[in-house]
Scaffold this motif. Structure first.
Motif, PDB file in Angstrom:
ATOM      1  N   THR A   1      72.756  30.054  60.513  1.00  0.00           N
ATOM      2  CA  THR A   1      72.746  28.636  60.139  1.00  0.00           C
ATOM      3  C   THR A   1      74.099  28.242  59.549  1.00  0.00           C
ATOM      4  OG1 THR A   1      70.396  28.775  59.577  1.00  0.00           O
ATOM      5  CG2 THR A   1      71.619  26.887  58.701  1.00  0.00           C
TER       6      THR A   1
ATOM      7  N   GLN B   1      68.802  34.736  62.588  1.00  0.00           N
ATOM      8  CA  GLN B   1      68.972  33.285  62.412  1.00  0.00           C
ATOM      9  C   GLN B   1      70.345  33.008  61.800  1.00  0.00           C
ATOM     10  OE1 GLN B   1      65.696  31.517  60.248  1.00  0.00           O
ATOM     11  NE2 GLN B   1      64.161  32.726  61.362  1.00  0.00           N
TER      12      GLN B   1
ATOM     13  N   ARG C   1      59.981  33.949  56.394  1.00  0.00           N
ATOM     14  CA  ARG C   1      60.584  34.091  55.060  1.00  0.00           C
ATOM     15  C   ARG C   1      59.852  35.109  54.201  1.00  0.00           C
ATOM     16  NH1 ARG C   1      58.484  28.659  53.612  1.00  0.00           N
ATOM     17  NH2 ARG C   1      56.783  29.018  52.150  1.00  0.00           N
TER      18      ARG C   1
ATOM     19  N   SER D   1      68.116  15.662  55.911  1.00  0.00           N
ATOM     20  CA  SER D   1      66.942  16.464  56.273  1.00  0.00           C
ATOM     21  C   SER D   1      67.411  17.848  56.727  1.00  0.00           C
ATOM     22  CB  SER D   1      66.178  15.785  57.407  1.00  0.00           C
ATOM     23  OG  SER D   1      66.965  15.828  58.594  1.00  0.00           O
ATOM     24  N   GLN D   2      66.490  18.662  57.231  1.00  0.00           N
ATOM     25  CA  GLN D   2      66.865  19.980  57.770  1.00  0.00           C
ATOM     26  C   GLN D   2      67.189  19.886  59.253  1.00  0.00           C
ATOM     27  OE1 GLN D   2      67.314  22.446  55.782  1.00  0.00           O
ATOM     28  NE2 GLN D   2      66.056  21.998  53.999  1.00  0.00           N
TER      29      GLN D   2
ATOM     30  N   GLN E   1      59.807  30.737  62.229  1.00  0.00           N
ATOM     31  CA  GLN E   1      60.184  29.553  61.446  1.00  0.00           C
ATOM     32  C   GLN E   1      61.595  29.777  60.902  1.00  0.00           C
ATOM     33  OE1 GLN E   1      57.881  31.721  59.893  1.00  0.00           O
ATOM     34  NE2 GLN E   1      56.274  31.155  61.338  1.00  0.00           N
ATOM     35  N   TRP E   2      62.327  28.700  60.767  1.00  0.00           N
ATOM     36  CA  TRP E   2      63.660  28.790  60.150  1.00  0.00           C
ATOM     37  C   TRP E   2      63.520  29.177  58.685  1.00  0.00           C
ATOM     38  CZ3 TRP E   2      67.689  28.763  63.208  1.00  0.00           C
ATOM     39  CH2 TRP E   2      67.684  28.010  64.391  1.00  0.00           C
TER      40      TRP E   2
ATOM     41  N   ASP F   1      62.450  22.921  64.877  1.00  0.00           N
ATOM     42  CA  ASP F   1      61.343  23.731  64.349  1.00  0.00           C
ATOM     43  C   ASP F   1      60.414  24.142  65.494  1.00  0.00           C
ATOM     44  OD1 ASP F   1      62.356  23.328  61.820  1.00  0.00           O
ATOM     45  OD2 ASP F   1      61.097  21.568  61.440  1.00  0.00           O
TER      46      ASP F   1
ATOM     47  N   ASP G   1      65.062  28.308  55.467  1.00  0.00           N
ATOM     48  CA  ASP G   1      65.953  27.291  54.924  1.00  0.00           C
ATOM     49  C   ASP G   1      66.592  27.787  53.644  1.00  0.00           C
ATOM     50  OD1 ASP G   1      65.532  25.475  56.973  1.00  0.00           O
ATOM     51  OD2 ASP G   1      63.727  24.679  56.024  1.00  0.00           O
ATOM     52  N   TYR G   2      67.528  26.990  53.188  1.00  0.00           N
ATOM     53  CA  TYR G   2      68.275  27.332  51.973  1.00  0.00           C
ATOM     54  C   TYR G   2      67.370  27.307  50.759  1.00  0.00           C
ATOM     55  CZ  TYR G   2      72.209  27.101  48.752  1.00  0.00           C
ATOM     56  OH  TYR G   2      73.130  27.350  47.771  1.00  0.00           O
TER      57      TYR G   2
ATOM     58  N   ALA H   1      75.009  24.923  58.139  1.00  0.00           N
ATOM     59  CA  ALA H   1      74.553  23.563  57.842  1.00  0.00           C
ATOM     60  C   ALA H   1      75.600  22.832  57.013  1.00  0.00           C
ATOM     61  CB  ALA H   1      73.242  23.623  57.076  1.00  0.00           C
TER      62      ALA H   1
END
Ligand code: BG6
Length: 485
Positions: free
Chosen positions: A213, A211, A365, A465-466, A481-482, A472, A484-485, A215
């Protein structure tokens, strides 16, 4: 490290990039004595400045970095200004005379660097006239460094490249992708090179998914005029994301020469398929930010954005690489503006053991993984499953945190590193034409797919938002699933 010098001719010397990035980068090199006294800069642009004014501008641009005024004064004394119309051949004669004079005054040696920090539309005239005025010739070393964007599709990129090639050899063309100057992007290569056990698991037997990212929390702000013609796919995927992806996905060459690294990246990029419109629809998601708060503009309300613009401020995608190493391993990527946080990470999600006993479907995760944190935090983290304290054999994820720190290492800025490498003649962290051509091939196919799609397929996502829900869903189709930070 080797010290460098030379003559630098900077086109676009009055511009924002020069002040924000280039002058500070040169000063940092000077402070570290990597840039010798044998250097001179000719700043050129249309404005009628003189040397004094130019030096004031340079001093101002580096003021945050100055702790020794004498050093600063000595540094700026190497800067000279020539007002110049880059599209007028006659002006190049003036430039040439100035260059010859400064080469002697500063004993700069054979190396000349032409830094094109102007609107890309005039790159071809500049390089053409540099040749016609016999400034770039077979004597000495002549290198050109270019800012992005390099074309807006494969065809325009090729015309630009053909124009440059009339004056410069491929090995003397340094195309900037500033992500390649980031410490932690370069660290991907280092981690792969220097840890054989990592390379041993770098394949579909052990890697579950990847993944990437990039962002960003900032909206497009005042850049609408540029961005609305570019969108996230050209602004971030065509260059930064595909470059980072190729450092992760390429077969590590035996030798660490610039040439073999470039060849390995080209092979990897070639293995990325050109998507058909149907594949674009199945694998790529885009989005546009939308605000519900008064006073905070939606994408469509930003300055210089076309009414009803369908330009994406967000894009996410899935790429499958049809080779032996990566069979079945999705490479996911996403990037967007006006998101919740600014962060860049590469997550190498490792295959978990199947915890059939607990009938547990692990989320990404919770799987073991190697995480490259590129910014704002920098470092590499290895997440390993360990035993849970006080329990039987149940897994618990713990992070081993590398102590990469800017406090103990010199904080080299991407531009500082890239300019140094150019003066040295090391093209490792620049994009070659063959890489760029592949990058455009991949991105052009995605854009062509979008052009066939109806507007309803451009989802909106709330500011902060993400990103859109559809991103998703893209991973959910694969039960991922991503992270996220
Ligand atoms: C640039 C893009 O190439 O990269 C910008 O044109 C983007 O839109 C920027 O904001 C991001 O770079 P960084 O180093 O801040 O992550």
């Amino acid at each position: 490290r080797q010290k460098v010098g030379g003559l630098i001719v900077l086109f676009g010397a009055t511009g924002d990039l020069a002040s924000r990035k280039l002058y500070p980068a040169l000063y940092r090199l000077y402070k570290r004595q990597l840039l010798t006294q044998h250097f001179a800069v000719i700043g050129t642009a249309r404005r009628q400045w003189d040397d004094d004014h130019y030096r004031q501008v340079v001093s101002q641009a580096i003021s945050d970095l100055v702790d020794d005024q004498d050093l600063c004064d000595r540094f700026v004394s190497h800067f000279h200004y020539v007002p110049h119309d880059a599209t007028d051949l006659d002006h190049y004669q003036v430039l040439k005379n100035k260059m010859d004079g400064l080469r002697q005054d500063y004993e700069t040696g054979p190396s000349t660097l032409y830094y094109l920090s102007t609107a890309p539309a005039i790159f071809p005239s500049i390089t053409q006239y540099l040749k016609e005025a016999n400034i770039v010739n077979n004597q000495g070393e002549h290198r050109v460094i270019l800012e992005k964007p390099f074309g807006s599709d494969a065809q325009t990129a090729k015309s630009l490249n053909d124009a440059l090639s009339q004056t410069f050899n491929e090995e003397d063309i340094y195309r900037i992708d500033h992500y390649l100057g980031k410490e932690l992007v370069q660290n991907i290569l280092a981690v792969r090179y220097f840890n054989p056990f990592i390379e041993a698991i770098w394949n579909h037997h052990y890697i579950d998914n990847i993944q990437i990212t990039l962002a960003e929390d900032m909206p497009i702000g005042s850049r609408g005029g540029y961005y609305d013609h570019s969108g996230a796919i050209r602004d971030m995927v065509q260059n930064h994301i595909l470059q980072v992806m190729s450092l992760v996905g390429m077969t590590l060459p035996e030798h660490r020469s610039p040439h073999s690294i470039h060849e390995a990246k080209i092979d990897f990029l070639k293995s990325i398929p050109s998507y058909t419109p149907e594949q674009v629809s199945d694998n790529i998601v885009r989005g546009q930010y939308h605000s519900k708060k008064a006073g905070i503009p939606s994408y469509l309300e930003e300055d210089e954005v076309a009414m009803n613009s369908t330009t994406e401020s967000y894009v996410a995608g899935r790429i499958m690489i049809p080779n032996e190493r990566w069979q079945g391993v999705p490479f996911y990527f996403r990037t967007g503006k006006a998101l919740a946080n600014k962060y860049t990470t590469v997550q190498i999600v490792l295959k978990p053991r199947h915890y059939k006993e607990e009938n547990l479907l692990l989320r990404d995760r919770d799987k073991p993984r190697l995480s490259f944190n590129i910014q704002p935090e920098e470092g590499v983290q290895l997440y390993l499953n360990e035993k849970r304290a006080g329990q039987d054999l149940l897994p618990q994820l713990n992070a081993l945190v590398g102590d990469w720190s800017r406090e103990s290492n010199y904080a080299e800025d991407p531009y500082e590193k890239l300019i140094y490498n150019t003066l040295l003649g090391d093209p490792t962290y620049f994009t070659t034409w063959d890489e760029l051509a592949e990058q455009w091939r991949i991105v052009d196919a995605i854009i062509a797919g979008w052009e066939k799609m109806a507007l309803k397929e451009l989802p909106q996502y709330p500011i902060m938002s993400q990103g859109p829900k559809e991103a998703d869903d893209l991973l959910a189709k694969d039960k991922h699933q991503w992270i996220d930070y």
